[in-house]
Enzyme design. Structure first.
Site, PDB file in Angstrom:
ATOM      1  CD  GLU A 140      -2.956  -1.273   2.221  1.00 18.68           C
ATOM      2  OE1 GLU A 140      -2.979  -0.345   3.071  1.00 18.68           O
ATOM      3  OE2 GLU A 140      -3.732  -2.250   2.261  1.00 18.68           O
ATOM      4  CD  GLU A 244      -3.893  -5.906   3.929  1.00 17.11           C
ATOM      5  OE1 GLU A 244      -4.662  -5.311   4.725  1.00 17.11           O
ATOM      6  OE2 GLU A 244      -2.686  -5.621   3.802  1.00 17.11           O
TER       7      GLU A 244
END
Length: 303
Positions: A140, A244
């Protein structure tokens, strides 16, 4: 074979912190994977999926400082007993909050080779495991929330850091699969480290009904969130994984997501699997929405 303690540099052993197995050792209420044919995995500290033979991936999170790497061998046994592969997210910091470095220290440390041995020690053990392993480093990176000290860097700096760490890892673990894993925001392509450094792309997809209705004006579906993110990465020509996944809302909202996340979508031909994040959020959701609990046993919000 080199003894385990000799493989781990002192920085990795300082502080005496032992990371737990990062997988559920005690099973609470047993849970089953959502319906559908897409391969499914989980990060599952509570062990709620420990008896579900349908899962194909066991996800681990691992800091590269202050960590006892012997737990990886236990994770390997746990995964093999369940016929699961391992996906290991390596986070370039310590989980001890008051000992964390700054972004500038981390950037300079990677550039000068200070952290080469951290990565080498971890990957040496990953290479020694019997499970198939996917390495997901510094995820991320396109996030600007302030959660991670490796996010929102100048793209060229992140790319150089990613390439260096993957080169170090492959020098001792040439057979690992490498995942590049942006959050999925616009501009993510600037952080792409190149085809030679990426085997698979991971995306994060979280649905929080209360936030969506208040901030966006209406609840979002799985495809509402995943679709635009997929479009931003599909041009790289790599397999795509939801690395995720989590969703919290009322019963109808959760049921809609539950029946959507493992479907075979013709418009997303590169999507190969989804991996659930079965844990409470550790960083505050924006706009004062607290810490959503993504655990499957807790995600339905009673009205």
């Amino acid at each position: 074979m080199m003894k385990l303690h000799e493989m781990i540099p002192k920085r990795l052993r300082s502080g005496g912190i032992i990371v737990p197995l990062l997988i559920g050792m005690t099973s609470y209420s047993a849970q089953a994977a959502p319906p559908g044919g897409l391969p499914f995995g989980a990060y599952d500290p509570p062990g709620e999926f420990s008896t579900d033979r349908e899962l194909t991936t066991e996800h681990l999170f691992l800091p590269w400082e202050d960590v006892f790497l012997g737990s990886l061998y236990d994770a390997d046994v746990y995964a093999r007993e369940r016929n699961r592969d391992l996906m290991v997210t390596i986070e370039p910091w310590t989980w001890t909050r008051d000992s964390r470095n700054t972004p500038s220290f981390l950037i300079n440390g990677i550039r000068t080779g200070l952290y080469d041995e951290n990565m080498r020690a971890i990957c040496s053990i990953l290479d020694d495991l019997e499970s198939d392993v996917t390495v997901r480093w510094a995820q991320e990176m396109d996030d600007d929330s302030g959660q991670f000290i490796w996010s929102n860097w100048e793209p060229s700096i992140y790319v150089s850091a990613f390439q260096r760490m993957i080169n170090v890892c492959r020098s001792v673990a040439p057979d690992v699969t490498v995942m590049w894993s942006p959050l999925g925001r616009e501009g993510l392509e600037e952080y792409y480290p190149g085809d030679d450094y990426v085997d698979v792309i991971g995306l994060s997809v979280f649905g929080l009904q209360a936030w969506e209705e208040e901030i966006l004006g209406e609840a979002q579906t799985f495809t509402d969130i995943f679709g635009p993110r997929y479009e931003r990465v599909q041009g790289f020509g790599k397999p795509v994984i939801v690395a995720e996944l989590g969703y919290v809302g009322d019963a109808g909202y959760v049921d809609d997501w539950e029946n959507s996340v493992r479907q075979d979508y013709p418009e997303y031909p590169r999507l190969t699997s989804v991996v659930y994040f079965n844990q409470q959020e550790v960083y505050p959701w924006p706009d004062d929405f607290g810490l959503p609990d993504w655990k499957v046993s807790e995600r339905v919000v009673r009205q």
